[in-house]
Design an enzyme around this catalytic site. Structure first.
Site, PDB file in Angstrom:
ATOM      1  N   HIS A   5      -1.864   7.800   7.050  1.00  0.00           N
ATOM      2  CA  HIS A   5      -0.969   8.681   6.288  1.00  0.00           C
ATOM      3  C   HIS A   5      -1.701   9.945   5.834  1.00  0.00           C
ATOM      4  CE1 HIS A   5       2.897   6.746   5.876  1.00  0.00           C
ATOM      5  NE2 HIS A   5       2.349   5.597   5.519  1.00  0.00           N
ATOM      6  N   CYS A  35       6.698   0.458   6.966  1.00  0.00           N
ATOM      7  CA  CYS A  35       6.237   1.563   6.130  1.00  0.00           C
ATOM      8  C   CYS A  35       7.329   1.890   5.116  1.00  0.00           C
ATOM      9  CB  CYS A  35       5.959   2.776   7.024  1.00  0.00           C
ATOM     10  SG  CYS A  35       5.368   4.211   6.121  1.00  0.00           S
ATOM     11  N   LEU A  36       6.932   2.110   3.865  1.00  0.00           N
ATOM     12  CA  LEU A  36       7.916   2.421   2.826  1.00  0.00           C
ATOM     13  C   LEU A  36       8.690   3.705   3.138  1.00  0.00           C
ATOM     14  CD1 LEU A  36       5.876   1.575  -0.411  1.00  0.00           C
ATOM     15  CD2 LEU A  36       7.603   0.165   0.723  1.00  0.00           C
ATOM     16  N   HIS A  38      -3.491   1.719   8.250  1.00  0.00           N
ATOM     17  CA  HIS A  38      -2.135   2.285   8.126  1.00  0.00           C
ATOM     18  C   HIS A  38      -2.089   3.372   7.041  1.00  0.00           C
ATOM     19  CE1 HIS A  38       2.409   1.927   8.036  1.00  0.00           C
ATOM     20  NE2 HIS A  38       2.156   2.531   6.887  1.00  0.00           N
ATOM     21  N   GLU A  39      -2.659   3.063   5.870  1.00  0.00           N
ATOM     22  CA  GLU A  39      -2.633   4.036   4.762  1.00  0.00           C
ATOM     23  C   GLU A  39      -3.532   5.244   5.065  1.00  0.00           C
ATOM     24  OE1 GLU A  39      -0.313   3.710   2.788  1.00  0.00           O
ATOM     25  OE2 GLU A  39       0.104   1.601   3.182  1.00  0.00           O
ATOM     26  N   GLN A  60       3.212  10.120   0.588  1.00  0.00           N
ATOM     27  CA  GLN A  60       4.496   9.425   0.520  1.00  0.00           C
ATOM     28  C   GLN A  60       5.235   9.638  -0.795  1.00  0.00           C
ATOM     29  OE1 GLN A  60       2.669   5.504   1.951  1.00  0.00           O
ATOM     30  NE2 GLN A  60       4.732   5.434   2.819  1.00  0.00           N
ATOM     31  N   GLY A 119       0.842  -1.194   0.000  1.00  0.00           N
ATOM     32  CA  GLY A 119       0.000   0.000   0.000  1.00  0.00           C
ATOM     33  C   GLY A 119       0.872   1.237   0.000  1.00  0.00           C
TER      34      GLY A 119
END
Ligand code: CO
Length: 190
Positions: free
Chosen positions: A149, A103-104, A145-146, A51, A46
């Site tokens: 963001h 997380c990326l 989680h997304e 991001q 995701g």
């Protein structure tokens, strides 16, 4: 187009994303394509627009990675690959459960995060059709989680003070680019 992923420490990750004006969606198609390209290149499941440096209310997720999980087919998935535009979590319920998240934007760090196990979310897809979806377990987890963001919240914000303190040095190093990562990132320059 693959875009650099914004690393921990950049203020854009702390900002609340603005809603996409669906009467003037602008470059929505290319934004969606960039999100997918960037996510797959980084082997993520995701990614949210902040991001890639765009503070707009959209994230994408590919749930197919989880199709062998126990309760996968209890989820009201519309698509394996889902675009979430202007999402709104209507309710969260169920037990709290703890699961390791990564997380990326925070490479090489994984920590246990506690969240509610079920949720109901409303969103628009890439054709601006409206949907409601109920989900649980790992699918709900990815969405939570997304979604965070878009509120300017990172999983590290949800850790207890002690755990966060332990990570402080590592997070500082990430923010200045002292991190071993295979995909392109953008770091705060000072
Ligand atoms: Co993340």
């Amino acid at each position: 187009m693959i875009r650099p992923i914004v690393a921990y420490g950049d203020p854009i990750l702390k900002k609340k994303a603005i809603e996409i004006n669906i009467d003037e969606p602008g470059e929505l198609k290319s934004l969606i394509k960039d999100l997918w390209d960037t996510m797959y290149n980084a082997k993520g499941v995701g990614i949210a627009a902040p991001q890639i440096g765009i503070s707009k209310s959209i994230f994408v997720a590919d749930f197919s990675f989880f199709k062998d999980e126990d309760n996968f087919f209890e989820n009201e998935l519309i698509n394996m690959k889902q675009v979430f535009i202007n999402p709104k979590i209507i309710k969260e319920k169920g037990d709290n459960y703890t699961y390791p998240e990564g997380c990326l934007s925070i490479p090489n760090i994984s920590e246990n995060v506690t969240r509610k196990s079920c949720l109901k979310i409303k969103f628009l897809d890439e054709n601006l059709s409206s949907h409601e979806m109920e989900c649980s377990g790992i699918i709900a987890r990815v969405i939570q989680h997304e979604y965070d963001h878009l509120k300017g919240i990172l999983f590290t914000d949800k850790l207890k003070y002690k755990e966060r303190k332990k990570l402080r040095e590592e997070l500082n190093l990430i923010s200045i680019g002292e991190v071993d990562v295979k995909y392109k990132m953008s770091f705060l320059k000072n």
